[in-house]
Design an enzyme around this catalytic site. Structure first.
Site, PDB file in Angstrom:
ATOM      1  N   SER A   1       0.853  -1.327   0.053  1.00  0.00           N
ATOM      2  CA  SER A   1      -0.094   0.054  -0.092  1.00  0.00           C
ATOM      3  C   SER A   1       1.096   1.284  -0.113  1.00  0.00           C
ATOM      4  O   SER A   1       1.703   1.460  -0.934  1.00  0.00           O
ATOM      5  CB  SER A   1      -0.850  -0.090   1.354  1.00  0.00           C
ATOM      6  OG  SER A   1      -1.843   1.012   1.114  1.00  0.00           O
TER       7      SER A   1
ATOM      8  N   ASP B   1      -8.965  -6.248  -4.536  1.00  0.00           N
ATOM      9  CA  ASP B   1      -8.567  -4.862  -3.963  1.00  0.00           C
ATOM     10  C   ASP B   1      -9.016  -3.980  -5.062  1.00  0.00           C
ATOM     11  O   ASP B   1      -8.533  -3.607  -6.053  1.00  0.00           O
ATOM     12  CB  ASP B   1      -7.040  -4.974  -3.952  1.00  0.00           C
ATOM     13  CG  ASP B   1      -6.433  -3.563  -3.309  1.00  0.00           C
ATOM     14  OD1 ASP B   1      -7.224  -2.682  -3.023  1.00  0.00           O
ATOM     15  OD2 ASP B   1      -5.208  -3.722  -3.207  1.00  0.00           O
TER      16      ASP B   1
ATOM     17  N   HIS C   1      -8.195  -4.923  -0.192  1.00  0.00           N
ATOM     18  CA  HIS C   1      -6.851  -4.456  -0.154  1.00  0.00           C
ATOM     19  C   HIS C   1      -6.071  -4.786   1.032  1.00  0.00           C
ATOM     20  O   HIS C   1      -4.837  -5.035   0.981  1.00  0.00           O
ATOM     21  CB  HIS C   1      -7.126  -2.621   0.362  1.00  0.00           C
ATOM     22  CG  HIS C   1      -5.521  -2.214   0.307  1.00  0.00           C
ATOM     23  ND1 HIS C   1      -4.761  -1.807  -0.796  1.00  0.00           N
ATOM     24  CD2 HIS C   1      -5.225  -1.250   0.965  1.00  0.00           C
ATOM     25  CE1 HIS C   1      -3.747  -1.459  -0.492  1.00  0.00           C
ATOM     26  NE2 HIS C   1      -4.049  -0.837   0.969  1.00  0.00           N
TER      27      HIS C   1
END
Lengths: 403, 403
Positions: free
Chosen positions: A166, A332, A365
């Site tokens: 991320s 995601d 995610h």
């Protein structure tokens, strides 16, 4: 069952054990960190942890960059009583993917954070009060500058790998562009070369929730309650984007808070279980995070655009000889697989060596924090391969002598 | 160019013109509306508009159900000075899809709304003050009960069609289940038999933004400012879910508010254009909508689950002889095409006649309000076909006489 056929220790028993956070002051008032905005900042205090032993030629170090709300405590616990281990404890430890029997693993709280590293809630040496709204604007690049300085201060010239998921993956990419000779490998999970416009929109609304809280007081709230409602709301909004529709459906579906049957209630604030869950997440978040940090870090995330700075993703990542490992997750939607594919395409176009894994997962995610088995099955051999190459290289350079 | 080859009038010139909203009191204290919760409510004031002429045998009426924040004003303007026409003006008018030269079109503000129909901001006759938090819990079914009563009061026994998008489509489906003999056709656009768990999560966070506003005062805020910040935030969150990633990307991308170049700013509240846009949407919304209504209507939406009530979608929709027309949009992630397909599958399983259109669009959930050309190309002939069938039926029943 004989001892010989005993199964390997379960993942949780292979812990790094009790760990502690170190503090170091980098840069200084005389030799400050020059931020991308032009503002100078120094000294910069950095909170970091290390696991495993650095080898003699300092060639076995792996740097892990945490995501938006992480901290330096990747693995292990701070006390035997602590119920919670580090945020990626399943990945870092003896025999794990980042095998602390072999690698020296480093993680630090990012610049602008609230877990020990200098950030808006730290004391401004000039005033003796928290920086608050006067903390300078920071970028992902500024964070990486601090990481790199930490690595140098530990006597490491080149890392085996820089790893991140991320926002942490954005740092890993920036690192490859900014310091092309500082890592043999770049590992980016559930990441992108720039946040989607939708991601910016969700961050912007989260920030607005904080601004709208009467306790925000333009960021200088440290003597008051602070914008707890706003920060909790921002977290609730963001938390939905970390999950997939399927994972919410499976976990909560339409289930009500106080009944398994849909019924009709009279003015009840929390009705659905997903609401209760998000509310709980928001409350817990407020206890451990600072609203200004949330504003500064999400803005850094929103502004990050590696192709904008270097002309293209290929130009940004084309200078390094590092090998790349990228992984995205099918469900995601915050950092969708298409964004990882964009990076892979650019890397291949620039003649780079890239391993790309697109994992099926329903966990959205957050998959990079949760779906560790499949990731390990490819990332472990990748790291072993990098490690072998580096050792071979070192052995060749030293004339093949066996120390 | 000769007169003979003159193009048809552009869509905007085929307006129903200047219209006004009618008010009617339905039910009464003596003969109240019995809500699904068991609570009784009466009288219920209803704000509605009609367009076109009801024919002699009252067989040309089409009922349009508005979405979450719509109102009775589907088409036309309330005054010549008004800049804005009704919310579906492109669809309703002379020669348009809902051709007011042929059909009698009705739309009313929903129960629980704030545009003239009884809702939490209406005066409670028992106290002379706004209902506020004492307004009873309402369901989609309750709204449909009021719609049906309005239709009966206009002397219509059976509608040509009940039409709705999003929340309006949920009403259309509920209508088919609740009053299987009251419509020849059911038209549901960008709708579903129940909101996704993710949709519930977004609504729940939006409601929490309102609850957290200090001016909410448990819903009894009508003598004060009202939870403007909370309501604006709720709208901003929801607005993101009405758009697609592609539409946000195309409209705003990463563009900053005050510069085309990414730059570094010092503490500036609104940075990205998408943020400014959402902020503006939030502000405008607060001017035209009531926070309690938003709470009541989103809760009604969240609780709606036609298969929960009737056992299955097929059981719910299997009693009507109505023909169905469903349309979904490829980039709609709030009411995804998979949910429409679920309804289509159930309808086919129940032996129903269903026309299903899955349109490619980048405009997300809002497509049903924006992408009118392709919709018209199938919906217009569908409505003509229904209308012809009904006329043939009427003519057969009256022995084929020509009145």
């Amino acid at each position: 069952m004989t001892l010989a056929s005993a199964p390997p220790l379960p993942r949780d028993d292979r812990s790094v054990g009790i760990v502690s956070t170190n503090m170091i002051d980098l840069f200084s008032a005389e030799s400050p960190l020059k931020l991308e905005s032009g503002v100078e900042l120094g000294p910069v205090r950095v909170a970091y942890e290390t696991y495993g032993q650095l080898n003699e030629d300092a060639s076995n170090a792996i740097y892990i960059c945490h995501a938006l709300t992480g901290d330096a405590n990747v693995a292990g616990k701070h006390s035997p009583e602590s119920k919670k281990a580090g945020w990626w404890d399943g990945m870092v430890g003896p025999g794990k993917t980042f095998d602390t029997n072999r690698f020296f693993v480093i993680c630090s709280n990012v610049l602008g954070g609230c877990k020990g590293t200098t950030g808006p809630c730290s004391t401004n040496p000039a005033t003796g009060k928290p920086w608050g709204s006067t903390f300078p604007f920071i970028t992902i690049g500024d964070m990486v500058e601090v990481h790199a300085q930490l690595v140098r201060s530990l006597g490491i010239r080149k890392l085996l790998a820089v790893v991140g998921g991320s926002l942490g993956g954005m740092m890993a990419l920036d690192w490859a562009a900014r310091f092309p000779d500082m890592a043999h490998a770049i590992v980016g999970l559930a990441t992108s070369a720039r946040l989607t416009a939708q991601g910016i929109a969700f961050n912007a609304v989260g920030r607005r929730a904080i601004y709208a809280d009467p306790n925000y007081k333009n960021g200088d709230y440290y003597e008051g309650e602070g914008p707890k409602f706003g920060l909790a709301l921002a977290r609730m909004i963001a938390h939905i984007t970390y999950l997939s529709e399927t994972s919410i459906e499976r976990k909560f579906g339409r289930k009500l808070q106080n009944s398994d049957q849909l019924g009709y209630v009279l003015q009840q604030e929390i009705e659905f279980q997903v609401e209760s869950y998000l509310h709980y997440q928001g409350q817990r978040f407020v206890e451990r995070f600072d609203a200004n940090c949330y504003l500064y870090l999400t803005r850094a995330m929103d502004y990050f655009d590696i192709s904008q700075k270097y002309g293209s993703i290929g130009a940004a990542l084309g200078q390094t000889a590092a090998r790349f490992f990228l992984c995205s997750y099918s469900s995601d939607w915050l950092f969708p697989p298409s964004q990882s594919r964009e990076i892979v395409t650019a890397l291949l176009g620039a003649g780079k060596n890239v391993t790309y894994l697109e994992l099926e997962s329903v966990k959205g995610h957050d998959s990079f924090l949760l779906e560790l088995e499949e990731l390990e099955s490819l990332l472990k051999p990748f790291l072993n391969s990098i490690s072998s190459e580096v050792m071979t290289l070192a052995s060749t350079r030293s004339g093949g002598s066996h120390r």
